[in-house]
Scaffold this active site. Structure first.
Site, PDB file in Angstrom:
ATOM      1  N   GLU A  27       3.848  -9.295  -6.700  1.00  0.00           N
ATOM      2  CA  GLU A  27       2.434  -9.272  -6.325  1.00  0.00           C
ATOM      3  C   GLU A  27       1.594  -9.108  -7.589  1.00  0.00           C
ATOM      4  O   GLU A  27       2.023  -8.460  -8.553  1.00  0.00           O
ATOM      5  CB  GLU A  27       2.163  -8.087  -5.365  1.00  0.00           C
ATOM      6  CG  GLU A  27       0.693  -7.978  -4.979  1.00  0.00           C
ATOM      7  CD  GLU A  27       0.430  -7.034  -3.798  1.00  0.00           C
ATOM      8  OE1 GLU A  27       1.387  -6.413  -3.290  1.00  0.00           O
ATOM      9  OE2 GLU A  27      -0.746  -6.949  -3.394  1.00  0.00           O
ATOM     10  N   ASN A  72      -1.417  -7.044  -0.368  1.00  0.00           N
ATOM     11  CA  ASN A  72      -2.843  -6.827  -0.125  1.00  0.00           C
ATOM     12  C   ASN A  72      -3.697  -7.725  -1.023  1.00  0.00           C
ATOM     13  O   ASN A  72      -4.808  -8.112  -0.656  1.00  0.00           O
ATOM     14  CB  ASN A  72      -3.208  -5.361  -0.370  1.00  0.00           C
ATOM     15  CG  ASN A  72      -2.506  -4.420   0.613  1.00  0.00           C
ATOM     16  OD1 ASN A  72      -2.032  -4.846   1.654  1.00  0.00           O
ATOM     17  ND2 ASN A  72      -2.442  -3.147   0.264  1.00  0.00           N
ATOM     18  N   ASN A 172      -1.221 -11.368   5.169  1.00  0.00           N
ATOM     19  CA  ASN A 172      -0.438 -10.164   4.893  1.00  0.00           C
ATOM     20  C   ASN A 172      -1.037  -8.974   5.624  1.00  0.00           C
ATOM     21  O   ASN A 172      -2.241  -8.722   5.515  1.00  0.00           O
ATOM     22  CB  ASN A 172      -0.476  -9.872   3.380  1.00  0.00           C
ATOM     23  CG  ASN A 172       0.207  -8.557   3.027  1.00  0.00           C
ATOM     24  OD1 ASN A 172       1.427  -8.459   3.091  1.00  0.00           O
ATOM     25  ND2 ASN A 172      -0.581  -7.549   2.673  1.00  0.00           N
ATOM     26  N   GLU A 173      -0.200  -8.256   6.352  1.00  0.00           N
ATOM     27  CA  GLU A 173      -0.595  -6.987   7.001  1.00  0.00           C
ATOM     28  C   GLU A 173      -2.004  -7.056   7.591  1.00  0.00           C
ATOM     29  O   GLU A 173      -2.840  -6.186   7.338  1.00  0.00           O
ATOM     30  CB  GLU A 173      -0.488  -5.824   5.997  1.00  0.00           C
ATOM     31  CG  GLU A 173       0.937  -5.557   5.563  1.00  0.00           C
ATOM     32  CD  GLU A 173       1.128  -4.281   4.752  1.00  0.00           C
ATOM     33  OE1 GLU A 173       0.129  -3.667   4.340  1.00  0.00           O
ATOM     34  OE2 GLU A 173       2.292  -3.905   4.535  1.00  0.00           O
ATOM     35  N   TYR A 244       8.449   1.146   4.340  1.00  0.00           N
ATOM     36  CA  TYR A 244       8.763   1.900   3.128  1.00  0.00           C
ATOM     37  C   TYR A 244       9.187   3.304   3.522  1.00  0.00           C
ATOM     38  O   TYR A 244       8.679   3.858   4.507  1.00  0.00           O
ATOM     39  CB  TYR A 244       7.533   1.979   2.217  1.00  0.00           C
ATOM     40  CG  TYR A 244       7.109   0.638   1.651  1.00  0.00           C
ATOM     41  CD1 TYR A 244       7.774   0.083   0.563  1.00  0.00           C
ATOM     42  CD2 TYR A 244       6.054  -0.062   2.202  1.00  0.00           C
ATOM     43  CE1 TYR A 244       7.387  -1.145   0.037  1.00  0.00           C
ATOM     44  CE2 TYR A 244       5.652  -1.297   1.677  1.00  0.00           C
ATOM     45  CZ  TYR A 244       6.329  -1.829   0.595  1.00  0.00           C
ATOM     46  OH  TYR A 244       5.936  -3.039   0.077  1.00  0.00           O
ATOM     47  N   GLU A 292       8.777  -6.931   3.215  1.00  0.00           N
ATOM     48  CA  GLU A 292       8.522  -5.788   2.311  1.00  0.00           C
ATOM     49  C   GLU A 292       9.348  -4.615   2.814  1.00  0.00           C
ATOM     50  O   GLU A 292       9.135  -4.136   3.932  1.00  0.00           O
ATOM     51  CB  GLU A 292       7.038  -5.385   2.307  1.00  0.00           C
ATOM     52  CG  GLU A 292       6.141  -6.345   1.581  1.00  0.00           C
ATOM     53  CD  GLU A 292       4.707  -5.832   1.444  1.00  0.00           C
ATOM     54  OE1 GLU A 292       4.505  -4.612   1.266  1.00  0.00           O
ATOM     55  OE2 GLU A 292       3.791  -6.671   1.534  1.00  0.00           O
ATOM     56  N   GLN A 349       8.902  -3.993  -4.929  1.00  0.00           N
ATOM     57  CA  GLN A 349       8.663  -5.290  -5.527  1.00  0.00           C
ATOM     58  C   GLN A 349       9.705  -5.534  -6.624  1.00  0.00           C
ATOM     59  O   GLN A 349      10.676  -4.792  -6.676  1.00  0.00           O
ATOM     60  CB  GLN A 349       7.244  -5.341  -6.066  1.00  0.00           C
ATOM     61  CG  GLN A 349       6.226  -5.178  -4.908  1.00  0.00           C
ATOM     62  CD  GLN A 349       4.785  -5.454  -5.278  1.00  0.00           C
ATOM     63  OE1 GLN A 349       4.482  -5.855  -6.392  1.00  0.00           O
ATOM     64  NE2 GLN A 349       3.867  -5.223  -4.337  1.00  0.00           N
TER      65      GLN A 349
END
Ligand code: AHR
Length: 501
Positions: A27, A72, A172-173, A244, A292, A349
């Site tokens: 990212e 993000n 994304n999200e 996460y 992720e 990442q």
């Protein structure tokens, strides 16, 4: 010492491993791109400004696919800012991470890097501030051969052949209130369906990933998937999942059982996708892009709203312990266990930002502890996942109740033989494991590799890059169709069995 047992039998298959299960994520965040993969002032930088030492470490992970450019970040990104002559590219305020984005690296540079790294790209489009038009134009720029405005721009920018990017993330999200352009599930589902439709009209061969919940604690988890999929099921191929994990306080036992949460999360999303399939009378079955996942000490992050604006600041540079490596290895076991439905996984990442690879500006690059289970699972966990019948002692955890101390999965490959990946979650006791391999009599040579350390907080850093590395244990030898192995306390293990060559 604990005792446990595993039975492995090729008759009991979970499914074929999609190599894309071993993906990663780059990212435009902190020092992942600038100062990570790209550092033109580094003494060893190549003609494109990439760090060869980082590329070498990336190749060591055998990464088949890398998600790019966010995260993000993508939700307010104009991809056109990153193409054409570098001197003419604008510097923009990146509102996701409160950073200055120089745009020195864009789509074309990343494709050059990916080619050198031997990996494919999983490209995300901006469905936050932008929409159908920017998304279809990016597919045209990347994948259309020639003779149109966008494909000819790519050719003019030095890439005569299309990139052929196969996997595309629809935003994304988008369920997260922090996301720029955050939407309701219905708004997002409609937009994802229409953007995906237009993108596929440009290139019918692409695979599309619809955004699922940002994590299973989101208040909309479950209904988000159901509503967004009701709008987009026919158009998409995969639904994304993110998760996460970190240790909370002194509760290491719950942290070590984090794969329990990942198992439950995957099974819940699969159930929801299958429910939408039934209600909509759809024929195809969706698969999962767990794009992720990792250990991330989010409690140490002050929050993006508290960051001073800077260019490529060090952000989310977690230093991982051997405990974190055991958990990360266990999360890979969970992904493999669901290989029938999980097709893509991206450890988030790749470099510097919650990453297996760290760099010092102008200095060396090194492997964090979490690098090792990833590299070995990615290398040897190819083939067919087998169910393992396990008998294990259990213990009580605050977060998940009773959990087994042993967690394991097996992968069988015609050429590579059998690989069993296993963790011992007990902090203090060894575990003797009896592995029943009677159904694999042609595999006679054993190898046992362990990631462990006497200090559960041991880390690798610039001064001690090899404090935690995989070490060879006593080689087990099958005897009467059984292998005896001892897993050290708090350890990640790979037990391989191959045919005599
Ligand atoms: O990986 C860091 C961030 O975590 C990503 O930008 C976002 O998608 C997630 O919340």
């Amino acid at each position: 010492m604990h005792s446990a047992s595993l039975i492995v039998d090729p008759a009991f298959r979970v499914g074929a491993v999609d190599p894309r299960l071993y993906g990663s994520f780059v990212e435009h965040l902190g020092r992942c791109v600038y100062g990570g993969i790209f550092e033109p002032d580094h003494p060893s930088a190549d003609g494109d400004g990439f760090r060869p030492d980082v590329l070498e470490l990336v190749r060591g992970l055998h990464v088949p696919i890398v998600r790019y450019p966010g995260g993000n970040f993508v939700s307010a990104y104009n991809w056109e800012d990153g193409i054409g002559p570098v001197s003419e590219r604008p510097a923009r305020l990146d509102l996701a991470w409160r950073s200055v984005e120089s745009n020195r690296v864009g789509v074309d540079e990343f494709q050059r890097w990916a080619r050198q790294a031997g990996t494919e790209t999983m490209m995300a489009v901006n469905l936050g501030t932008r929409g159908i038009d920017a998304a279809r134009a990016l597919v045209e720029y990347c994948n259309h051969p020639s003779g149109t405005a966008w494909s000819d721009r790519r050719r003019a920018n030095g890439a005569a052949d299309p990139y052929g990017i196969k996997v595309w993330c629809l935003g994304n999200e988008m369920d997260g209130p922090w996301q720029i352009g955050h939407k309701t599930a219905t708004e997002y589902g409609r937009l994802a369906a229409e953007a995906g439709k237009a993108m596929r009209l440009v290139d019918p061969d692409i695979e599309l990933v619809v955004s699922g919940s940002s994590n299973s604690r989101m208040p909309t988890f479950g209904s988000w998937e159901a509503v967004a999929l009701a709008e987009s099921y026919d158009v998409v191929d995969h639904i994304s999942m993110h998760s996460y994990y970190q240790q909370h306080g002194e509760d290491r036992d719950s942290f070590l059982a984090a794969a329990t949460d990942m198992d439950q999360f995957i099974e819940a999303v699969v159930a929801t996708a299958d429910h939408v399939r039934a209600v909509g009378r759809h024929r195809k079955r969706l698969t999962i892009a767990f794009d992720e996942w990792n250990v991330w000490y989010q409690s140490r992050f002050p929050g993006e709203e508290n960051l001073p604006v800077a260019e490529a600041p060090p952000l989310l540079e977690d230093v991982y312990s051997v405990t974190d490596a055991v958990v990360a290895g266990n999360l890979l076991i969970s992904l493999l266990r669901h290989a029938d439905r999980v097709r893509i996984g991206c450890q988030a990442q790749l470099v510097n930002v919650i990453a297996p690879i760290m760099t010092a500006a102008g200095g060396p690059a090194w492997r964090q502890t979490i690098y090792h289970p990833y590299a070995l699972t990615s290398r040897y966990g190819r083939g067919t996942v087998l169910q393992v019948a396990a008998q294990s002692p259990v213990h009580e955890t605050a977060a998940y109740g009773e959990v087994p101390l042993l967690d394991a999965v097996a992968v069988l490959d015609d050429d590579e033989g059998l690989a069993v990946f296993a963790v011992n979650r007990d902090l203090h006791e060894e575990m003797a494991v009896d592995v029943d391999v009677r159904s694999l009599p042609h595999l006679t040579t054993g190898e046992h590799v362990v990631v462990t350390d006497d200090d559960p907080d041991a880390v690798n850093d610039r001064e001690h890059p090899d404090r935690v590395v995989p070490r060879r244990h006593a080689d087990p030898k099958p005897d009467g169709g059984r292998l005896q192995v001892v897993l050290p306390p708090l350890s990640w293990n790979m037990i391989r069995l191959t045919a005599e060559r």
